[in-house]
Design an enzyme around this catalytic site. Structure first.
Site, PDB file in Angstrom:
ATOM      1  N   ARG A 125       0.852  -1.359  -0.060  1.00  0.00           N
ATOM      2  CA  ARG A 125      -0.290   0.092  -0.153  1.00  0.00           C
ATOM      3  C   ARG A 125       0.930   1.726  -0.049  1.00  0.00           C
ATOM      4  O   ARG A 125       0.688   2.009  -0.701  1.00  0.00           O
ATOM      5  CB  ARG A 125      -0.769  -0.013   1.719  1.00  0.00           C
ATOM      6  CG  ARG A 125      -1.753  -0.723   1.075  1.00  0.00           C
ATOM      7  CD  ARG A 125      -3.301  -1.180   2.467  1.00  0.00           C
ATOM      8  NE  ARG A 125      -3.918  -2.098   2.636  1.00  0.00           N
ATOM      9  CZ  ARG A 125      -4.843  -2.078   3.524  1.00  0.00           C
ATOM     10  NH1 ARG A 125      -5.153  -1.471   4.235  1.00  0.00           N
ATOM     11  NH2 ARG A 125      -5.552  -2.682   3.559  1.00  0.00           N
ATOM     12  N   ASP A 198      -4.549   3.808   3.188  1.00  0.00           N
ATOM     13  CA  ASP A 198      -5.501   2.965   1.484  1.00  0.00           C
ATOM     14  C   ASP A 198      -5.823   4.598   1.035  1.00  0.00           C
ATOM     15  O   ASP A 198      -7.396   4.649   0.249  1.00  0.00           O
ATOM     16  CB  ASP A 198      -6.569   2.072   1.372  1.00  0.00           C
ATOM     17  CG  ASP A 198      -7.377   1.555   2.826  1.00  0.00           C
ATOM     18  OD1 ASP A 198      -7.459   3.295   3.380  1.00  0.00           O
ATOM     19  OD2 ASP A 198      -8.792   1.981   2.557  1.00  0.00           O
ATOM     20  N   ASP A 286     -10.965   6.408  15.927  1.00  0.00           N
ATOM     21  CA  ASP A 286     -11.483   7.571  15.443  1.00  0.00           C
ATOM     22  C   ASP A 286     -12.889   7.922  15.764  1.00  0.00           C
ATOM     23  O   ASP A 286     -12.909   9.425  15.890  1.00  0.00           O
ATOM     24  CB  ASP A 286     -12.138   7.101  13.640  1.00  0.00           C
ATOM     25  CG  ASP A 286     -12.147   5.905  13.123  1.00  0.00           C
ATOM     26  OD1 ASP A 286     -12.609   5.275  14.571  1.00  0.00           O
ATOM     27  OD2 ASP A 286     -12.402   5.641  12.508  1.00  0.00           O
ATOM     28  N   HIS A 310     -13.242   3.708   2.289  1.00  0.00           N
ATOM     29  CA  HIS A 310     -14.348   2.361   1.011  1.00  0.00           C
ATOM     30  C   HIS A 310     -15.625   2.394   1.527  1.00  0.00           C
ATOM     31  O   HIS A 310     -15.867   1.063   0.803  1.00  0.00           O
ATOM     32  CB  HIS A 310     -12.806   1.168   1.460  1.00  0.00           C
ATOM     33  CG  HIS A 310     -12.640   0.744   2.810  1.00  0.00           C
ATOM     34  ND1 HIS A 310     -11.479   1.114   3.448  1.00  0.00           N
ATOM     35  CD2 HIS A 310     -13.169  -0.108   3.221  1.00  0.00           C
ATOM     36  CE1 HIS A 310     -12.214   0.857   4.755  1.00  0.00           C
ATOM     37  NE2 HIS A 310     -12.481   0.166   4.844  1.00  0.00           N
TER      38      HIS A 310
END
Length: 375
Positions: A125, A198, A286, A310
């Protein structure tokens, strides 16, 4: 005889006077019909009506973008009405859809972009990010990982080994976020932005967005992954709990926090406090950020549709609006490949994330981009 002639003269004068009055009071002749293009513009303007006053103002706020068709009008009107309408009960207000005027100038040394990764994804990645967006913005990008990598360190100097666990557990994620927060505070920079490995970051769009908010005020920018506040249980004492709910910006799309707000978070986030705060609600990093900001400090999340993860259908992001988006992502959605749908310089097989194609679209002068790059 004279009397009869006088009567006829009076009748003739009265008739002439009446005719003059009719001419003076009659409506003017209708103007010639406008050309078809002008008739179309008038029809489009009339569609807004009193109910569409706010969206119409939003449409006028975009100089140089004339409405050329009914389909374009309705598309922009629907977007303007959606942005002008109030959010669902308890939902955070979205950020303005139209560009806000900048309140301060920002440079590379004003923004701290933290990229969270793990050693097993350095090649799979992180190399893609180093090849694309990080290559242009190394000065503001800091990579937080969990293992030493000499190749990565040679490629970019801003690599921080957090010494956290490589597991994808809430404790390991919160451990890395705690290190990110402390490094940002020490940096003295104006804005803290967190993204995952990502995410593609359009730094030009990011700087435009952040420049429209004063970094000294309380600003928490991002996009929720849920359509309602998250419900959690807060541990407030020995065996004592209470319910708590709050909005949070998903780390999968990235989020940003002003320095003014970050400093107020210090009692619950600095040093080892972030980990203990995360344990109070037993949720990932988060969510803990949202808990501190919304539940403890009372600062609402400012929702922005320019962040993407995503967890959403990325094929709905229009390729014509890529230059406005702040973050993009890739992965799977409903068991299908999930990435931006665009014709690019590379095939889907050669560029499954579409990050290389996006990068060549935004920066066609990149040396490795095919020339001419056709989109």
């Amino acid at each position: 005889m004279l009397k009869r002639c006088g009567r006829r003269l009076l009748l003739a004068l009265a008739g002439a006077l009446l005719a003059c009055l009719l001419v003076l009071t009659a409506d003017p002749p209708p103007p010639p019909p406008p050309p078809p293009s002008e008739r179309g513009r008038r029809a489009l303007r009339s569609l807004a009506g009193p109910v569409g006053a706010a969206p119409a103002a939003a449409l006028r706020a975009a100089p140089g973008r004339e409405v050329r068709s009914l389909s374009e009008y309705f598309s922009r009107l629907a977007r303007a009405r959606r942005d002008a309408s109030p959010p669902p009960e308890g939902a955070p207000w979205p950020a303005d859809s139209t560009p806000r005027p900048p309140v301060e100038q920002l440079g590379p040394r004003d923004v701290f972009i933290a990229v969270k990764t793990t050693k097993k994804f350095h090649r799979a990645r992180l190399d893609l990010l180093l090849e694309t967006w990080i290559s242009r913005d190394k000065e503001m990008t800091f990579i937080f990982t969990d293992g030493e990598d000499e190749v990565l360190t040679r490629h970019t100097g801003n690599v921080i080994n957090t010494n956290c666990s490589a597991a994808h557990s809430r404790q390991a994620l919160s451990c890395k976020m705690a290190v990110e927060y402390d490094h940002f505070i020490e940096s003295g920079r104006k804005w803290f932005c967190h993204v995952d490995d990502d995410n593609y970051v359009n730094v030009r769009a990011l700087l435009r967005l952040l420049a429209s908010y004063p970094h000294t005020q309380d600003v928490y920018l991002g996009k929720p992954s849920l359509d309602r506040p998250i419900q959690a249980t807060e541990r407030v004492g020995e065996g004592e709990v209470r319910p708590v709910h709050f909005w949070f910006a998903t780390g999968g799309a990235g989020f940003c926090i002003s320095r003014g707000l970050a400093l107020k978070m210090s009692p619950w986030a600095s040093g080892g406090h972030f980990l203990s705060t995360a344990e109070r609600i037993r949720l990932p990093d988060d969510c803990t950020i949202g808990y501190i900001v919304e539940a403890l400090l009372g600062v609402p999340l400012t929702r922005s549709s320019l962040f993407h993860s995503h967890l959403e259908n990325l094929q709905q992001v229009s390729a014509s609006e890529l230059h406005e988006q702040v973050t993009l992502s890739y992965g799977t959605f409903e068991n299908k490949r999930n990435a931006i749908h665009m014709k690019g310089a590379f095939s889907v097989e050669a560029d499954p994330s579409r990050f290389r194609s996006v990068h060549c679209h935004l920066y066609p002068d990149t040396p490795w981009c095919p020339h001419p790059a056709v989109f």
